[in-house]
Design an enzyme around this catalytic site. Sequence first.
Site, PDB file in Angstrom:
ATOM      1  N   ARG A  20      -6.829  -1.098  -8.403  1.00 15.10           N
ATOM      2  CA  ARG A  20      -7.080   0.194  -7.761  1.00 15.10           C
ATOM      3  C   ARG A  20      -6.987   1.283  -8.825  1.00 15.10           C
ATOM      4  O   ARG A  20      -5.955   1.943  -8.962  1.00 15.10           O
ATOM      5  CB  ARG A  20      -6.090   0.449  -6.625  1.00 15.10           C
ATOM      6  CG  ARG A  20      -6.551   1.596  -5.709  1.00 15.10           C
ATOM      7  CD  ARG A  20      -5.724   1.683  -4.453  1.00 15.10           C
ATOM      8  NE  ARG A  20      -5.731   0.425  -3.722  1.00 15.10           N
ATOM      9  CZ  ARG A  20      -4.854   0.111  -2.777  1.00 15.10           C
ATOM     10  NH1 ARG A  20      -3.913   0.961  -2.460  1.00 15.10           N
ATOM     11  NH2 ARG A  20      -4.926  -1.059  -2.161  1.00 15.10           N
ATOM     12  N   ARG A  53       0.845  -1.195   0.000  1.00 15.45           N
ATOM     13  CA  ARG A  53       0.000   0.000   0.000  1.00 15.45           C
ATOM     14  C   ARG A  53       0.884   1.249   0.000  1.00 15.45           C
ATOM     15  O   ARG A  53       2.067   1.192   0.257  1.00 15.45           O
ATOM     16  CB  ARG A  53      -0.932   0.008   1.214  1.00 15.45           C
ATOM     17  CG  ARG A  53      -0.214  -0.292   2.522  1.00 15.45           C
ATOM     18  CD  ARG A  53      -0.977   0.177   3.718  1.00 15.45           C
ATOM     19  NE  ARG A  53      -1.101   1.619   3.742  1.00 15.45           N
ATOM     20  CZ  ARG A  53      -0.101   2.440   4.078  1.00 15.45           C
ATOM     21  NH1 ARG A  53       1.101   1.971   4.398  1.00 15.45           N
ATOM     22  NH2 ARG A  53      -0.288   3.741   4.095  1.00 15.45           N
ATOM     23  N   GLY A  54       0.225   2.367  -0.311  1.00 14.74           N
ATOM     24  CA  GLY A  54       0.951   3.619  -0.457  1.00 14.74           C
ATOM     25  C   GLY A  54       1.286   3.823  -1.920  1.00 14.74           C
ATOM     26  O   GLY A  54       1.854   2.935  -2.567  1.00 14.74           O
ATOM     27  N   ALA A  55       0.934   4.982  -2.471  1.00 17.68           N
ATOM     28  CA  ALA A  55       1.082   5.202  -3.906  1.00 17.68           C
ATOM     29  C   ALA A  55       2.497   4.938  -4.431  1.00 17.68           C
ATOM     30  O   ALA A  55       2.667   4.190  -5.406  1.00 17.68           O
ATOM     31  CB  ALA A  55       0.633   6.623  -4.258  1.00 17.68           C
ATOM     32  N   ASP A 102      -2.319  13.208  -1.289  1.00 16.94           N
ATOM     33  CA  ASP A 102      -2.656  12.543  -2.541  1.00 16.94           C
ATOM     34  C   ASP A 102      -3.123  13.620  -3.512  1.00 16.94           C
ATOM     35  O   ASP A 102      -4.244  14.112  -3.401  1.00 16.94           O
ATOM     36  CB  ASP A 102      -3.775  11.519  -2.297  1.00 16.94           C
ATOM     37  CG  ASP A 102      -4.077  10.687  -3.539  1.00 16.94           C
ATOM     38  OD1 ASP A 102      -3.930  11.218  -4.651  1.00 16.94           O
ATOM     39  OD2 ASP A 102      -4.459   9.518  -3.387  1.00 16.94           O
ATOM     40  N   GLN A 113      -3.824   3.339  10.198  1.00 17.17           N
ATOM     41  CA  GLN A 113      -2.494   3.318   9.577  1.00 17.17           C
ATOM     42  C   GLN A 113      -1.459   4.044  10.433  1.00 17.17           C
ATOM     43  O   GLN A 113      -0.282   3.693  10.439  1.00 17.17           O
ATOM     44  CB  GLN A 113      -2.534   3.966   8.186  1.00 17.17           C
ATOM     45  CG  GLN A 113      -3.391   3.234   7.177  1.00 17.17           C
ATOM     46  CD  GLN A 113      -4.756   3.892   7.031  1.00 17.17           C
ATOM     47  OE1 GLN A 113      -5.353   4.306   8.018  1.00 17.17           O
ATOM     48  NE2 GLN A 113      -5.244   3.979   5.809  1.00 17.17           N
TER      49      GLN A 113
END
Length: 252
Positions: free
Chosen positions: A95, A52-54, A242, A201
Amino acid sequence: MSTVKQLEVVKISEDGNAVIILDQTKLPNHEDYLTLTNEKQMWDAIKLLQVRGAPAIGVFAGYAMAALAQSLKELPYAQFQQEFDTKADYLNTSRPTAVNLSWALARMKKFVADHNDDVHQLCSDLIAEAEKIDEENLAMNRRIAEYGVTLLHEGDGILTHCNAGYLACLGYGTATAPMYMAQEKGMTIHVYSDETRPLLQGARLTSYELFKAGIDVTSICDNMASIVMKQGKIQCVMVGCDPHRCQRRLCQ
């Protein structure tokens, strides 16, 4: 000067046929690694937030496509490209709003389109291209750290939210990058990490990685942020952003 102590989050296997990730759904209680060899496993890893995490997802996507290509190396180029693009498009559905995911997949597809000669060599070159994505991300994170640390002072209290550390972004992370750089420079700081409901998180990941790296951190419930500010314990707030979502909300 100390260095950041961190776990390996995403890497390609030595033979290039698999991607190995730290399963973030098991943190902080278990540091389990998954070896992913097919597109369904990789799709699930993104969808289920095992990776996870861009930025980390972007790096993962590069390595995933490089690994998947190895099973296609005996195909003629035209069929190789068709199968490769199909797998990339499938991963992108895990996603669709993840900008780094679609960007990395498009970059790998373009690399294939631009190198329509020897497929065996192309498969080796795809691993090198994925490594470039990884290296470029690490370089960007370091620059964030170098600029961001200039905003910090000895003894600062820092509030952060969610997780934009190395677990999500690799290297120094993004929002946490100045904190790790401050640690390397020997500065004394104290981080207050919002728990970040509903998936926690902040409590499960940010507090965990900062503590593991030796940075003083206190995990607080989200409601406490205003109180620690009022008490004068916070001199700086650093959070991840984001841009895709922020742009969408600003336009609404």
